[in-house]
Design a protein around this motif. Structure first.
Motif, PDB file in Angstrom:
ATOM      1  N   HIS A   1     -30.442  55.270 -35.391  1.00 44.22           N
ATOM      2  CA  HIS A   1     -30.254  56.705 -35.235  1.00 44.22           C
ATOM      3  C   HIS A   1     -29.455  57.311 -35.605  1.00 44.22           C
ATOM      4  CE1 HIS A   1     -34.336  56.981 -33.126  1.00 44.22           C
ATOM      5  NE2 HIS A   1     -34.278  55.823 -32.641  1.00 44.22           N
ATOM      6  N   CYS A   2     -28.073  56.904 -35.048  1.00 47.77           N
ATOM      7  CA  CYS A   2     -27.005  57.757 -35.283  1.00 47.77           C
ATOM      8  C   CYS A   2     -26.144  57.489 -36.524  1.00 47.77           C
ATOM      9  CB  CYS A   2     -26.034  57.829 -34.259  1.00 47.77           C
ATOM     10  SG  CYS A   2     -25.317  56.298 -33.569  1.00 47.77           S
ATOM     11  N   ARG A   3     -26.598  56.018 -36.858  1.00 49.74           N
ATOM     12  CA  ARG A   3     -26.016  55.507 -38.038  1.00 49.74           C
ATOM     13  C   ARG A   3     -24.482  54.903 -38.028  1.00 49.74           C
ATOM     14  NH1 ARG A   3     -30.646  55.102 -39.861  1.00 49.74           N
ATOM     15  NH2 ARG A   3     -31.389  56.765 -41.134  1.00 49.74           N
ATOM     16  N   GLU A   4     -24.231  54.765 -36.327  1.00 48.84           N
ATOM     17  CA  GLU A   4     -22.965  54.307 -36.319  1.00 48.84           C
ATOM     18  C   GLU A   4     -22.741  52.832 -36.708  1.00 48.84           C
ATOM     19  OE1 GLU A   4     -19.624  54.019 -32.683  1.00 48.84           O
ATOM     20  OE2 GLU A   4     -21.759  54.147 -32.015  1.00 48.84           O
ATOM     21  N   ILE A   5     -21.495  52.207 -37.125  1.00 46.99           N
ATOM     22  CA  ILE A   5     -21.544  50.851 -37.756  1.00 46.99           C
ATOM     23  C   ILE A   5     -20.301  50.391 -36.770  1.00 46.99           C
ATOM     24  CG2 ILE A   5     -20.980  49.141 -39.291  1.00 46.99           C
ATOM     25  CD1 ILE A   5     -21.922  51.199 -41.431  1.00 46.99           C
ATOM     26  N   ILE A   6     -20.776  49.147 -35.978  1.00 47.02           N
ATOM     27  CA  ILE A   6     -19.931  48.563 -35.256  1.00 47.02           C
ATOM     28  C   ILE A   6     -19.513  47.029 -35.798  1.00 47.02           C
ATOM     29  CG2 ILE A   6     -19.391  47.411 -32.964  1.00 47.02           C
ATOM     30  CD1 ILE A   6     -19.552  50.522 -32.749  1.00 47.02           C
ATOM     31  N   ASP A   7     -18.353  46.709 -35.881  1.00 50.01           N
ATOM     32  CA  ASP A   7     -17.894  45.355 -36.400  1.00 50.01           C
ATOM     33  C   ASP A   7     -17.934  44.532 -35.140  1.00 50.01           C
ATOM     34  OD1 ASP A   7     -17.095  46.581 -38.646  1.00 50.01           O
ATOM     35  OD2 ASP A   7     -15.066  46.363 -38.241  1.00 50.01           O
ATOM     36  N   PHE A   8     -18.581  43.192 -35.513  1.00 52.27           N
ATOM     37  CA  PHE A   8     -18.526  42.085 -34.448  1.00 52.27           C
ATOM     38  C   PHE A   8     -18.268  40.841 -34.896  1.00 52.27           C
ATOM     39  CE2 PHE A   8     -22.768  42.189 -35.798  1.00 52.27           C
ATOM     40  CZ  PHE A   8     -23.239  40.916 -35.585  1.00 52.27           C
ATOM     41  N   ASP A   9     -17.696  39.816 -34.052  1.00 50.23           N
ATOM     42  CA  ASP A   9     -17.375  38.267 -34.479  1.00 50.23           C
ATOM     43  C   ASP A   9     -18.607  37.706 -34.129  1.00 50.23           C
ATOM     44  OD1 ASP A   9     -14.967  39.275 -35.681  1.00 50.23           O
ATOM     45  OD2 ASP A   9     -14.094  39.014 -33.519  1.00 50.23           O
ATOM     46  N   TRP A  10     -18.983  36.698 -34.987  1.00 51.59           N
ATOM     47  CA  TRP A  10     -19.879  35.753 -34.676  1.00 51.59           C
ATOM     48  C   TRP A  10     -19.478  34.397 -34.921  1.00 51.59           C
ATOM     49  CZ3 TRP A  10     -25.868  36.491 -35.908  1.00 51.59           C
ATOM     50  CH2 TRP A  10     -26.580  35.574 -35.252  1.00 51.59           C
ATOM     51  N   PRO A  11     -18.517  33.421 -34.344  1.00 56.84           N
ATOM     52  CA  PRO A  11     -18.083  32.330 -34.857  1.00 56.84           C
ATOM     53  C   PRO A  11     -19.200  31.442 -35.110  1.00 56.84           C
ATOM     54  CG  PRO A  11     -16.452  33.193 -33.067  1.00 56.84           C
ATOM     55  CD  PRO A  11     -17.897  34.168 -33.242  1.00 56.84           C
ATOM     56  N   PHE A  12     -19.995  31.244 -34.001  1.00 61.31           N
ATOM     57  CA  PHE A  12     -21.308  30.323 -34.353  1.00 61.31           C
ATOM     58  C   PHE A  12     -21.879  30.289 -35.670  1.00 61.31           C
ATOM     59  CE2 PHE A  12     -25.805  28.936 -34.089  1.00 61.31           C
ATOM     60  CZ  PHE A  12     -25.561  27.670 -33.926  1.00 61.31           C
ATOM     61  N   PHE A  13     -22.220  31.660 -36.071  1.00 66.86           N
ATOM     62  CA  PHE A  13     -22.840  31.756 -37.444  1.00 66.86           C
ATOM     63  C   PHE A  13     -21.945  31.282 -38.429  1.00 66.86           C
ATOM     64  CE2 PHE A  13     -23.584  34.500 -40.848  1.00 66.86           C
ATOM     65  CZ  PHE A  13     -25.079  34.341 -41.333  1.00 66.86           C
ATOM     66  N   ASP A  14     -20.724  31.680 -38.429  1.00 64.21           N
ATOM     67  CA  ASP A  14     -19.674  31.672 -39.563  1.00 64.21           C
ATOM     68  C   ASP A  14     -19.358  30.046 -39.804  1.00 64.21           C
ATOM     69  OD1 ASP A  14     -19.343  34.247 -39.630  1.00 64.21           O
ATOM     70  OD2 ASP A  14     -17.760  34.287 -38.248  1.00 64.21           O
ATOM     71  N   THR A  15     -19.723  29.349 -38.605  1.00 70.47           N
ATOM     72  CA  THR A  15     -19.336  27.713 -38.937  1.00 70.47           C
ATOM     73  C   THR A  15     -20.468  26.904 -38.939  1.00 70.47           C
ATOM     74  OG1 THR A  15     -19.054  27.592 -36.426  1.00 70.47           O
ATOM     75  CG2 THR A  15     -17.129  28.024 -37.673  1.00 70.47           C
ATOM     76  N   ALA A  16     -21.561  27.635 -38.701  1.00 67.75           N
ATOM     77  CA  ALA A  16     -23.006  26.924 -38.707  1.00 67.75           C
ATOM     78  C   ALA A  16     -23.470  26.488 -40.342  1.00 67.75           C
ATOM     79  CB  ALA A  16     -24.216  27.670 -38.202  1.00 67.75           C
ATOM     80  N   GLY A  17     -23.857  25.232 -40.177  1.00 67.26           N
ATOM     81  CA  GLY A  17     -24.237  24.788 -41.480  1.00 67.26           C
ATOM     82  C   GLY A  17     -25.298  25.379 -42.079  1.00 67.26           C
ATOM     83  N   LEU A  18     -25.845  25.519 -43.312  1.00 70.26           N
ATOM     84  CA  LEU A  18     -27.043  26.302 -43.993  1.00 70.26           C
ATOM     85  C   LEU A  18     -28.339  25.483 -43.297  1.00 70.26           C
ATOM     86  CD1 LEU A  18     -25.618  26.971 -47.468  1.00 70.26           C
ATOM     87  CD2 LEU A  18     -26.013  28.464 -45.640  1.00 70.26           C
ATOM     88  N   PRO A  19     -29.534  26.069 -43.373  1.00 70.57           N
ATOM     89  CA  PRO A  19     -30.673  25.474 -42.801  1.00 70.57           C
ATOM     90  C   PRO A  19     -30.972  24.539 -44.093  1.00 70.57           C
ATOM     91  CG  PRO A  19     -30.931  27.841 -42.837  1.00 70.57           C
ATOM     92  CD  PRO A  19     -29.513  27.619 -43.249  1.00 70.57           C
ATOM     93  N   GLU A  20     -31.636  23.297 -43.624  1.00 70.87           N
ATOM     94  CA  GLU A  20     -32.063  22.377 -44.587  1.00 70.87           C
ATOM     95  C   GLU A  20     -32.919  22.829 -45.935  1.00 70.87           C
ATOM     96  OE1 GLU A  20     -32.050  18.742 -46.052  1.00 70.87           O
ATOM     97  OE2 GLU A  20     -31.138  18.786 -44.089  1.00 70.87           O
ATOM     98  N   ALA A  21     -33.680  23.623 -45.729  1.00 65.98           N
ATOM     99  CA  ALA A  21     -34.608  24.004 -46.927  1.00 65.98           C
ATOM    100  C   ALA A  21     -33.720  24.955 -47.903  1.00 65.98           C
ATOM    101  CB  ALA A  21     -35.579  25.244 -46.248  1.00 65.98           C
ATOM    102  N   ILE A  22     -32.449  25.349 -47.562  1.00 63.51           N
ATOM    103  CA  ILE A  22     -31.797  25.832 -48.833  1.00 63.51           C
ATOM    104  C   ILE A  22     -30.559  25.097 -49.156  1.00 63.51           C
ATOM    105  CG2 ILE A  22     -32.581  28.291 -48.390  1.00 63.51           C
ATOM    106  CD1 ILE A  22     -29.872  28.803 -46.996  1.00 63.51           C
ATOM    107  N   ARG A  23     -30.119  23.915 -48.526  1.00 66.14           N
ATOM    108  CA  ARG A  23     -28.883  23.291 -48.870  1.00 66.14           C
ATOM    109  C   ARG A  23     -28.974  23.127 -50.088  1.00 66.14           C
ATOM    110  NH1 ARG A  23     -28.624  19.786 -43.336  1.00 66.14           N
ATOM    111  NH2 ARG A  23     -28.087  21.409 -42.104  1.00 66.14           N
ATOM    112  N   GLY A  24     -30.064  22.491 -50.800  1.00 64.67           N
ATOM    113  CA  GLY A  24     -29.748  22.371 -52.297  1.00 64.67           C
ATOM    114  C   GLY A  24     -29.789  23.643 -53.298  1.00 64.67           C
ATOM    115  N   TRP A  25     -29.857  24.707 -52.630  1.00 69.14           N
ATOM    116  CA  TRP A  25     -30.021  25.847 -53.532  1.00 69.14           C
ATOM    117  C   TRP A  25     -28.964  26.147 -54.554  1.00 69.14           C
ATOM    118  CZ3 TRP A  25     -26.855  30.123 -53.643  1.00 69.14           C
ATOM    119  CH2 TRP A  25     -27.263  31.318 -54.650  1.00 69.14           C
TER     120      TRP A  25
END
Length: 148
Positions: free
Chosen positions: A105-129
């Motif tokens: 609605h207001c188009r405000e952008i907020i930064d956030f950290d997500w360490p779990f996402f940053d360190t998680a391995g890629l899904p099996e289906a795309i590892r060989g991409w």
């Protein structure tokens, strides 16, 4: 609007100056001021917003120069274009690894950290991409201010 402390800003400007030299980019007054303004911005401004802010200091600065400078900065990874569904691009100087939350609605952008996402391995289906260069999450929703 919150301001960045002077030592941190000076560090960013020193890094920016060195990156320009290494890339073979001329360090013009306009480029330096565009980067400085973007470095202290917390609102992920558009080129038009940056232009309006900078006109107070550089009255001869054209909007076209701001657009071309931002494109050059993005090309050399000196700034990041924030991917949104808006028609106008938003920009930021990357201070640290983070992701974005955008209010539809207001188009405000907020930064956030997500360490779990940053360190998680890629899904099996795309590892060989192939080779993944970066991973960014953009989450869309409606902020509490707009829900009220």
């Amino acid at each position: 609007m919150p301001t960045m402390d002077q030592p941190r800003l000076e560090n960013l400007l020193t890094s920016f100056t060195e990156a320009c030299r290494q890339a073979g980019l001329k360090l013009t007054h306009q480029r330096l001021e565009i980067f400085r303004e973007l470095a202290v911005a917390v609102d992920h401004p558009t080129a038009e917003t940056l232009h309006q802010r900078l006109l107070q200091r550089i009255s001869t600065l054209s909007l076209d120069t701001v657009y071309r400078t931002l494109a050059t900065f993005c090309e050399y990874n000196l700034v990041q274009k924030v991917e949104t569904v808006e028609s106008q691009a938003r920009f930021e100087v990357v201070h640290s690894r983070h992701h974005h939350l955008i209010c539809k609605h207001c188009r405000e952008i907020i930064d956030f950290d997500w360490p779990f996402f940053d360190t998680a391995g890629l899904p099996e289906a795309i590892r060989g991409w192939g080779k993944v260069d970066s991973r960014h999450v953009v989450v869309y929703g409606v902020c509490d201010k707009c829900l009220k």
